[in-house]
Design an enzyme around this catalytic site. Structure first.
Site: not given
Ligand code: SAJ
Length: 416
Positions: A268, A214
């Site tokens: 997360c 995780k």
């Molecule tokens: N972000 C960026 N650039 C990107 C992608 C995301 O700046 O290209 C930012 C987003 O705006 C946000 C943050 O990163 O602020 C996180 O967003 P996210 O969409 O990447 O992830 P979360 O936090 O919504 O969900 C993550 C996911 N983990 C992965 O993709 C490895 C999800 O599958 C998990 O279940 C979740 O964390 C969790 O609960 O741990």
């Protein structure tokens, strides 16, 4: 195949516990969700979802109406318990397991022989074994799997969620899962529970490996986002359009650079890598640097906005979005909130905040005369500077001519 699970008690009915409760209840399991927040419990019992998540509200209303799901501030005896409470970090980024420990303490009195206990909260490696120890101390009459691996009275496993906010109801069912037991039998029982609603493949391993799986998933994403964020600083310094660079680089068959943004938020990705760094500081230099790069991005955005506002005598700055990512209401660890707060502290001018998914400003911004929550139209009518902090659908759809006479700071590259 073990006995079927007739009832499940879920500790913590937030972003993960509540959708999981609904998923189980729609498939014929009697579910009690319990939470320390009376507001959350009341909302669920009133058939209202306390969080914004596509499809959740409709499914929730159905299972509460049928009696399959109830909410309470107290746990009740059940065949299985799922702990889905927050695991934040403390002032020095050390894991804070107080809520997990409190949930464990509250279920201990209602635990009976034959029960399954699952931890879903993201935890540092070793937590599930520690929890088995806590339960053993609280219930010396029951044999716990860490001490009695061959014939425990209670099975204990770690089953991390990996659903993406905004797609939780879909991914909860379709994603593959990893479940890690204190013993192989614990893992097998946990797998049987998740098979009730999970259509993805379910892989079994030991608890410590599942905990590390995780954390590795989210640390991987954090490092990759840090690369994109660092690239945005480099390109800005060199006078090159980072979005064009990434778009073209991603035409390479083995390159897939993520998107720069105002920083990394949510509960997360901005948190979990610290659990690895805390557990193995000497070995996790890249992960630490990635955290620092991502945490440094809001200050860089603030400098950009201050620069744009400097051209006006009494600047009015529209800040679009407070959530940590598009089309959700979750403000936890949101870089957008941090940026607006820093701008207010720096006295940039009047700040008009637009966040269609919340009804009030968060506490950190609420009592300031220079920060107001307004509609998109009101903000655009008055703004000299428009800062795009979250690519919500409503902002993506904005006709570009409405920005024509504004200074624009587009942290997400939405309006290129
Ligand atoms: N972000 C960026 N650039 C990107 C992608 C995301 O700046 O290209 C930012 C987003 O705006 C946000 C943050 O990163 O602020 C996180 O967003 P996210 O969409 O990447 O992830 P979360 O936090 O919504 O969900 C993550 C996911 N983990 C992965 O993709 C490895 C999800 O599958 C998990 O279940 C979740 O964390 C969790 O609960 O741990």
């Amino acid at each position: 195949m073990g006995e079927r699970f007739g009832s499940v008690c879920i500790a913590g009915i937030g972003y993960i516990g509540l959708p999981t409760a609904v998923a189980l209840a729609t498939r014929g399991v009697r579910v009690l969700g319990y939470d320390i927040s009376e507001r959350t419990v009341q909302a669920v019992n009133d058939r209202r979802s306390p969080i914004v998540e596509p499809d959740l509200a409709a499914e929730l209303a159905g299972v509460v109406s049928s009696g399959a799901l109830r909410a309470s501030t107290q746990p009740e005896p059940a065949d299985a318990f799922i702990i889905a409470v927050p695991t934040p970090f403390g002032p020095d980024h050390e894991p804070d397991l107080a809520a997990a420990r409190a949930a464990t303490t509250s279920i201990a009195p209602v635990l009976a022989k034959g029960a399954l206990v699952i931890v879903e909260s993201t935890c540092p490696p070793g937590t599930t074994e520690a929890l088995s120890g806590w339960l053993g101390e609280l219930r010396p009459d029951l044999r716990m799997p860490h001490e009695h691996p061959d014939d425990p009275d209670v099975n204990i496993a770690y089953c991390p969620e990996r659903v993406l906010p905004g797609r939780i109801m879909v991914e909860l069912v379709s994603n593959d899962r990893t479940v890690g037991g204190i013993t192989p039998r614990c893992a097998q029982r946990a797998k049987e529970l998740y098979e009730v609603f999970c259509e993805g493949e379910i892989f079994t391993t030991n608890a410590r490996t599942a905990e590390m799986v995780k954390l590795s998933e989210n640390a991987f994403r954090d490092v990759n986002i840090a690369f994109a964020n660092e690239l945005s600083l480099v390109c800005d310094a060199l006078g090159v359009d980072v979005w064009e660079v990434i778009g073209l680089a991603n035409r390479h068959p083995r390159v897939s650079v993520l998107s720069p943004g105002p920083g990394v938020g949510g509960h997360c990705i901005a948190v979990d890598p610290w659990f690895i760094i805390d557990a193995a500081p000497a070995q996790s230099r890249l992960m630490r640097t990635a955290r620092e790069v991502n945490d440094g991005k809001p200050a860089w955005v603030v400098d950009q906005v201050m620069g744009a506002a400097a051209a006006f005598a009494k600047p009015v700055v529209a800040c679009l979005g407070l959530a940590f990512k598009p089309d959700v209401d979750d403000l936890r660890e949101s870089p957008a909130v941090e940026i607006v707060h820093r701008l207010a502290q720096a006295g940039v001018g009047t700040l008009l905040v637009v966040e269609p998914h919340v009804e009030a400003l968060p506490a950190v911004l609420a009592d300031r005369d220079d920060v107001r929550l307004v509609s998109l139209d009101e903000a655009l009518a008055a703004a000299d500077v428009v800062v795009n902090l979250v690519d919500h659908s409503a902002f993506r759809a904005l006709p570009r001519e409405r920005l024509a006479d504004k200074q624009v700071v587009d942290t997400r590259g939405t309006w290129r």
